[in-house]
Design a protein around this motif. Structure first.
Motif, PDB file in Angstrom:
ATOM      1  N   ARG A   1       0.829  -1.212   0.000  1.00 27.58           N
ATOM      2  CA  ARG A   1       0.000   0.000   0.000  1.00 27.58           C
ATOM      3  C   ARG A   1       0.860   1.258   0.000  1.00 27.58           C
ATOM      4  N   VAL A   2       1.854   1.286   0.897  1.00 30.41           N
ATOM      5  CA  VAL A   2       2.694   2.495   0.968  1.00 30.41           C
ATOM      6  C   VAL A   2       3.523   2.646  -0.308  1.00 30.41           C
ATOM      7  N   ALA A   3       3.905   1.512  -0.906  1.00 30.10           N
ATOM      8  CA  ALA A   3       4.672   1.572  -2.153  1.00 30.10           C
ATOM      9  C   ALA A   3       3.826   2.228  -3.240  1.00 30.10           C
ATOM     10  N   LYS A   4       2.547   1.852  -3.300  1.00 27.18           N
ATOM     11  CA  LYS A   4       1.647   2.405  -4.308  1.00 27.18           C
ATOM     12  C   LYS A   4       1.434   3.894  -4.089  1.00 27.18           C
ATOM     13  N   GLU A   5       1.308   4.283  -2.825  1.00 28.78           N
ATOM     14  CA  GLU A   5       1.062   5.687  -2.504  1.00 28.78           C
ATOM     15  C   GLU A   5       2.215   6.585  -2.962  1.00 28.78           C
ATOM     16  N   ASP A   6       3.431   6.045  -2.907  1.00 32.54           N
ATOM     17  CA  ASP A   6       4.603   6.857  -3.252  1.00 32.54           C
ATOM     18  C   ASP A   6       5.223   6.441  -4.590  1.00 32.54           C
ATOM     19  N   SER A   7       4.424   5.759  -5.409  1.00 29.78           N
ATOM     20  CA  SER A   7       4.870   5.343  -6.756  1.00 29.78           C
ATOM     21  C   SER A   7       6.168   4.543  -6.709  1.00 29.78           C
ATOM     22  N   LEU A   8       6.247   3.660  -5.746  1.00 31.07           N
ATOM     23  CA  LEU A   8       7.390   2.754  -5.616  1.00 31.07           C
ATOM     24  C   LEU A   8       6.937   1.340  -5.968  1.00 31.07           C
ATOM     25  N   GLU A   9       7.872   0.470  -6.209  1.00 32.45           N
ATOM     26  CA  GLU A   9       7.558  -0.895  -6.655  1.00 32.45           C
ATOM     27  C   GLU A   9       8.038  -1.901  -5.618  1.00 32.45           C
ATOM     28  N   VAL A  10       7.181  -2.862  -5.316  1.00 30.66           N
ATOM     29  CA  VAL A  10       7.571  -3.974  -4.442  1.00 30.66           C
ATOM     30  C   VAL A  10       8.084  -5.111  -5.317  1.00 30.66           C
ATOM     31  N   LYS A  11       9.302  -5.545  -5.067  1.00 35.10           N
ATOM     32  CA  LYS A  11       9.894  -6.644  -5.835  1.00 35.10           C
ATOM     33  C   LYS A  11      10.183  -7.827  -4.920  1.00 35.10           C
ATOM     34  N   LYS A  12      10.335  -8.994  -5.537  1.00 31.74           N
ATOM     35  CA  LYS A  12      10.672 -10.211  -4.793  1.00 31.74           C
ATOM     36  C   LYS A  12      11.990 -10.777  -5.307  1.00 31.74           C
ATOM     37  N   THR A  13      12.718 -11.373  -4.399  1.00 31.30           N
ATOM     38  CA  THR A  13      13.951 -12.056  -4.800  1.00 31.30           C
ATOM     39  C   THR A  13      13.693 -13.540  -4.933  1.00 31.30           C
ATOM     40  N   ASP A  14      14.574 -14.221  -5.654  1.00 33.82           N
ATOM     41  CA  ASP A  14      14.620 -15.681  -5.573  1.00 33.82           C
ATOM     42  C   ASP A  14      15.321 -16.055  -4.275  1.00 33.82           C
ATOM     43  N   GLU A  15      15.413 -17.340  -3.999  1.00 30.77           N
ATOM     44  CA  GLU A  15      16.155 -17.784  -2.819  1.00 30.77           C
ATOM     45  C   GLU A  15      17.620 -17.364  -2.936  1.00 30.77           C
ATOM     46  N   PHE A  16      18.196 -16.915  -1.844  1.00 29.77           N
ATOM     47  CA  PHE A  16      19.612 -16.543  -1.856  1.00 29.77           C
ATOM     48  C   PHE A  16      20.236 -16.876  -0.511  1.00 29.77           C
ATOM     49  N   LYS A  17      21.543 -17.072  -0.553  1.00 30.69           N
ATOM     50  CA  LYS A  17      22.325 -17.281   0.668  1.00 30.69           C
ATOM     51  C   LYS A  17      23.033 -15.985   1.021  1.00 30.69           C
ATOM     52  N   LEU A  18      23.635 -15.961   2.187  1.00 31.02           N
ATOM     53  CA  LEU A  18      24.185 -14.717   2.724  1.00 31.02           C
ATOM     54  C   LEU A  18      25.165 -14.043   1.765  1.00 31.02           C
ATOM     55  N   ASN A  19      26.031 -14.821   1.142  1.00 32.03           N
ATOM     56  CA  ASN A  19      27.080 -14.229   0.301  1.00 32.03           C
ATOM     57  C   ASN A  19      26.792 -14.349  -1.195  1.00 32.03           C
ATOM     58  N   ASP A  20      25.536 -14.646  -1.539  1.00 36.79           N
ATOM     59  CA  ASP A  20      25.171 -14.820  -2.944  1.00 36.79           C
ATOM     60  C   ASP A  20      25.054 -13.486  -3.676  1.00 36.79           C
ATOM     61  N   TYR A  21      25.157 -13.573  -4.987  1.00 41.50           N
ATOM     62  CA  TYR A  21      24.811 -12.457  -5.870  1.00 41.50           C
ATOM     63  C   TYR A  21      23.304 -12.510  -6.079  1.00 41.50           C
ATOM     64  N   ILE A  22      22.605 -11.384  -5.882  1.00 39.58           N
ATOM     65  CA  ILE A  22      21.146 -11.336  -5.994  1.00 39.58           C
ATOM     66  C   ILE A  22      20.772 -10.506  -7.213  1.00 39.58           C
ATOM     67  N   ASN A  23      19.923 -11.056  -8.049  1.00 37.29           N
ATOM     68  CA  ASN A  23      19.488 -10.340  -9.257  1.00 37.29           C
ATOM     69  C   ASN A  23      18.936  -8.957  -8.909  1.00 37.29           C
ATOM     70  N   ASN A  24      19.325  -7.950  -9.688  1.00 40.31           N
ATOM     71  CA  ASN A  24      18.906  -6.550  -9.553  1.00 40.31           C
ATOM     72  C   ASN A  24      19.505  -5.845  -8.335  1.00 40.31           C
ATOM     73  N   ILE A  25      20.198  -6.590  -7.492  1.00 37.66           N
ATOM     74  CA  ILE A  25      20.784  -5.983  -6.292  1.00 37.66           C
ATOM     75  C   ILE A  25      22.296  -6.123  -6.294  1.00 37.66           C
ATOM     76  N   GLY A  26      22.754  -7.291  -6.717  1.00 36.80           N
ATOM     77  CA  GLY A  26      24.186  -7.559  -6.701  1.00 36.80           C
ATOM     78  C   GLY A  26      24.592  -8.290  -5.444  1.00 36.80           C
ATOM     79  N   ARG A  27      25.867  -8.226  -5.145  1.00 32.90           N
ATOM     80  CA  ARG A  27      26.367  -8.837  -3.906  1.00 32.90           C
ATOM     81  C   ARG A  27      26.506  -7.707  -2.885  1.00 32.90           C
ATOM     82  N   ASP A  28      25.464  -7.535  -2.080  1.00 36.13           N
ATOM     83  CA  ASP A  28      25.386  -6.413  -1.134  1.00 36.13           C
ATOM     84  C   ASP A  28      25.194  -6.985   0.255  1.00 36.13           C
ATOM     85  N   ILE A  29      26.262  -7.010   1.049  1.00 39.33           N
ATOM     86  CA  ILE A  29      26.235  -7.682   2.345  1.00 39.33           C
ATOM     87  C   ILE A  29      25.284  -6.996   3.320  1.00 39.33           C
TER      88      ILE A  29
END
Length: 618
Positions: A507-535
Motif C-alpha cells: 500500500r505504501v509503495a503504491k502511494e509513493d509510486s514505488l515498486e515492491v519486488k521479490k527475490t529468488d532464494e539466496f544465501k548470505l554471500n550470494d549475488y542477488i538479481n537486480n541488487i548484486g552482492r550487497d552484504i
C-alpha cells in the motif's frame, strides 16, 4: 614400474628441496653486515635485519620462476606477471629469513627420530600425490612402505632427497604449530558458518535510489566542492607520466615458417602412428605446458576440454593416435591412452555442468601441441631490422628514418610507471626506458610477444596534483549523486513511518509510486538479481523474522525496505554431517590468519630495506 615412476618425480623432489632450503642458502651466500654506500650498485637486492641479500641469488630464483611460468603456460610472462613473481620471491625471502631467525632464537631443533617418524607416518604431499604410491587414485601407504624397502643407488638418492626435504621443513612446521596452538573453533562459529553456506531466504523489498531524483534540480555550492576537493586531495595526485611514439617490426610467422611447421606435424604424426614413444615425442616437440609430462592430460570427462579437442578424443579408440586436430590453442596430435566408465559411487556436490556429464565415460589422453610461430630466422631478421632502425634513427632522426623505411609511427597515450602501456600492454623494458630516459631519447630494439619495438620519448609529465578546475565537474556530479541518495533515504524513512502506523508494504509503495519486488532464494554471500552482492542487504534480511519489515537500509546502490518472506529451516542432520568438515575449514582459516599476523608482527619489528626499485625501476 614403481622405480620408473619414482625416477620421473625426482626432478620435482629436487625442486622442493631447493625451495625448502631457501633460508639456509640465504645465509650461505656470505651476507655482508658492514657494507656502505649504494647497496644496489654493490649487487645487493635488499637487507633483512642487517643481512645482505645478494642480487644474483634473487635473480637466480627469479630465473627459475620465469622458466617454470613459461613452461607451464606456454607463453612469456608479461610485465604484471614478472612483477608478481618478483614480489612473491622477495616476500618468501623475507618471511623465510625472519622465520629462520625465530627458529634459531627459540632453539628449535629436529632429531633424527622426528624425521624418521615424519617420513614413516606423515609423508609430504609430494609423496601422497605421486602416482607411484597410489591405488585407485588414492595414496596407498603399503606401496609407500614397499618402496622404502627397495635398495639401489637411484632409490637411495631419492630417499636422501626426501629426508632433506622433511628435515629442512620440520623446524618451520614445529614453530608454526607453536604459533597456532592456541587457536580454537567454537560451536557458535561452526553453526554461523553452516548457516552462511546452507540457509536460504526470500524477501520482498522496496528500492529507492538516486536515479529517482534525477530531474530534481540540485545546487552544489563552490564551497562544498572546494571542501570535497581538499578532503580528497590524495585522490587527485597524478604520478609521473610519459608519452612515447614507436614503430614495430612484427614477428608474424612467414609462409615458409607455417609450411615448416606443417611438415613437422606430418612427420611427428607419422612417427607416432608408427609406434615411436609418444611421450618422448611430446617432450621434444610439444609447445604446450604438459610437454615435460609427455603430453599427459590425465583423465577427463565431457564438458571439461575445448569442444573440438573433446569431440575428437571421445570418438577415438583406446590406443589410437590421430590428428591433426585444430583448436583455438593450436594444432594437436592426440593419443587416447585409456577409457573408464563413470564412478557411480563418487559423492560430493556437483555443479550443473558436472551433473550434465556425470554419466559419461572418462578418458585419459596425451597430446602434442603445435603452434604457428615465427621461426628463429624470422625473429632474428626482425630484431636486426629493429636494431638497425634504432641506431640510424639516433643519428639522423626518428621521423626521418621511419618515413624512409615506410614504417608507420604510432603514439601512446600518457601512462604511469606502475601500469601498462595503453595499446601495447605490459612491456617492462619499454616502461623502464621511458622513465629513465630524457626527452627525445630513442630506445634500442625492445622485444615483445608480437615483435620488436623502437620507442622515442616525446613528452615527460612530472608528478603533480590535478587542479580544482580540472576536477570541478566530476566533484559536482559526485556530490549531486550523494544528495540524491540522501533524498532516497529520507523518502524511505517516511514510507517506513507509514508502515509502523499500520499500512502494508504494497500500500505504501503504491502511494509513493514505488515498486515492491521479490527475490529468488539466496544465501548470505550470494549475488542477488537486480541488487548484486550487497552484504548490508543480505545480512539485514537474515536477521528478520518472517513478515518483519526492516528500517531503511543503505545499500551499495541506494536504500531498501526489506520484508522477509521465508527463511529455510535448519537441517540438523546436514549440520551433523558437515560439522566436522566446517570445523576443519574454520580451524585452518584461523590458523592461517594467525600465522600471517605473526609474520606481519615479525616484519613490523624487523629492519627491512628493499632496493629492488633501483634495479627494476618499479
Amino acid at each position: 614400474m614403481l622405480m620408473n615412476k619414482m625416477r620421473e618425480h625426482t626432478k620435482i623432489i629436487l625442486w622442493i628441496v631447493v625451495i625448502a632450503f631457501i633460508a639456509t642458502i640465504i645465509f650461505s651466500w656470505g651476507m655482508n653486515y658492514t657494507g656502505r654506500g649504494n647497496k644496489a650498485q654493490k649487487g645487493i637486492i635488499g637487507t633483512i635485519n642487517g643481512k645482505d641479500i645478494p642480487r644474483d641469488y634473487f635473480l637466480n630464483l627469479l630465473q627459475d620462476q620465469y622458466v617454470r611460468y613459461r613452461e607451464q603456460y606456454g607463453q612469456e610472462p608479461d610485465r604484471r606477471v614478472m612483477k608478481l613473481l618478483r614480489d612473491q620471491i622477495w616476500e618468501n625471502i623475507v618471511n623465510s629469513t625472519l622465520i629462520s631467525e625465530e627458529i634459531k632464537r627459540m632453539g628449535i631443533k629436529v632429531s633424527d627420530e622426528e624425521v624418521v617418524f615424519q617420513l614413516k607416518n606423515n609423508p609430504p604431499d609430494i609423496i601422497r600425490n605421486n602416482p607411484a604410491f597410489m591405488t585407485d587414485n588414492k595414496f596407498d601407504i603399503q606401496k609407500y612402505y614397499q618402496a622404502m624397502r627397495i635398495q639401489n643407488p637411484q632409490v637411495n638418492m631419492f630417499w636422501a632427497q626426501l629426508e632433506s626435504l622433511v628435515r629442512s621443513s620440520l623446524p618451520t612446521t614445529k614453530i608454526q604449530n607453536l604459533v597456532v596452538s592456541t587457536v580454537r573453533v567454537t560451536e557458535d562459529e561452526i553453526y554461523s558458518r553452516f548457516l552462511e553456506e546452507e540457509q536460504t531466504a526470500r524477501v520482498k523489498y522496496i528500492y529507492c535510489g538516486p536515479e529517482r531524483f534525477i530531474d530534481n534540480k540540485i545546487e552544489i555550492s563552490e564551497k562544498e566542492m572546494q571542501d570535497y576537493y581538499n578532503s580528497h586531495i590524495d585522490e587527485y595526485k597524478l604520478p609521473p607520466q610519459r608519452k612515447l611514439r614507436y614503430v614495430v617490426f612484427k614477428t608474424t610467422p612467414t609462409k615458409e615458417d607455417s609450411i615448416k611447421i606443417d611438415e613437422t606435424i606430418k612427420d611427428v604424426l607419422k612417427r607416432a602412428k608408427a609406434g615411436e614413444d609418444f611421450a618422448e615425442l611430446a617432450k621434444e616437440y610439444s609447445m604446450g605446458p604438459t610437454a615435460e609430462n609427455g603430453g599427459d592430460l590425465g583423465y577427463f570427462t565431457k564438458g571439461t576440454m575445448i569442444k573440438e579437442f573433446e569431440d575428437a578424443v571421445f570418438k577415438a579408440k583406446v590406443g589410437e593416435v590421430f590428428g591433426p586436430v585444430k583448436t583455438p590453442l593450436g594444432i594437436h596430435i592426440i593419443k587416447v591412452v585409456d577409457r573408464k566408465p563413470p564412478d557411480s559411487k563418487k559423492k560430493g556436490r556437483k555443479t550443473r555442468r558436472k551433473r550434465r556429464y556425470a554419466k559419461t565415460d572418462s578418458v585419459r589422453a596425451s597430446h602434442i601441441l603445435f603452434k604457428y610461430v615465427a621461426s628463429d630466422n624470422t625473429i632474428d631478421n626482425a630484431k636486426y631490422d629493429a636494431s638497425n632502425f634504432a641506431e640510424i634513427a639516433k643519428e639522423e632522426g626518428f621521423e626521418k628514418i621511419a618515413k624512409e623505411q615506410s614504417m608507420e609511427i604510432k603514439e601512446t597515450p600518457y601512462f604511469e610507471k606502475s601500469g601498462f602501456i595503453p595499446g601495447i600492454g605490459m612491456m617492462e623494458d619499454a616502461i623502464s626506458f621511458a622513465f629513465r630516459g630524457k626527452l627525445n631519447d630513442i630506445s634500442s630494439a625492445i622485444k615483445s610477444p608480437d615483435g620488436f619495438y623502437v620507442f622515442q620519448i616525446i613528452d615527460i609529465q612530472p608528478e603533480r596534483i590535478k587542479s580544482f578546475d580540472e576536477v570541478k565537474t566530476s566533484i559536482e556530479d559526485i556530490l549531486k549523486i550523494k544528495k540524491r541518495k540522501e533524498m532516497a533515504g529520507k523518502l524511505l524513512s517516511k514510507v517506513y513511518d507509514k508502515i509502523t502506523s499500520g499500512k502494508s508494504l504494497s500500500r505504501v509503495a503504491k502511494e509513493d509510486s514505488l515498486e515492491v519486488k521479490k527475490t529468488d532464494e539466496f544465501k548470505l554471500n550470494d549475488y542477488i538479481n537486480n541488487i548484486g552482492r550487497d552484504i548490508k542487504f543480505s545480512s539485514t534480511a537474515f536477521k528478520l523474522k518472517p513478515g518483519e519489515i526492516s528500517k531503511p537500509v543503505e545499500g551499495l546502490k541506494g536504500y531498501y525496505l526489506i520484508q522477509l518472506i521465508e527463511k529455510s529451516s535448519v537441517d540438523t542432520s546436514l549440520f551433523k554431517t558437515r560439522k566436522e568438515e566446517i570445523a576443519d575449514k574454520l580451524l585452518t582459516e584461523k590458523q592461517q590468519l594467525l600465522f600471517t599476523q605473526w609474520i606481519s608482527y615479525l616484519r613490523s619489528k624487523a629492519d627491512i630495506k628493499d632496493y629492488r626499485s633501483q634495479i627494476f625501476g618499479d
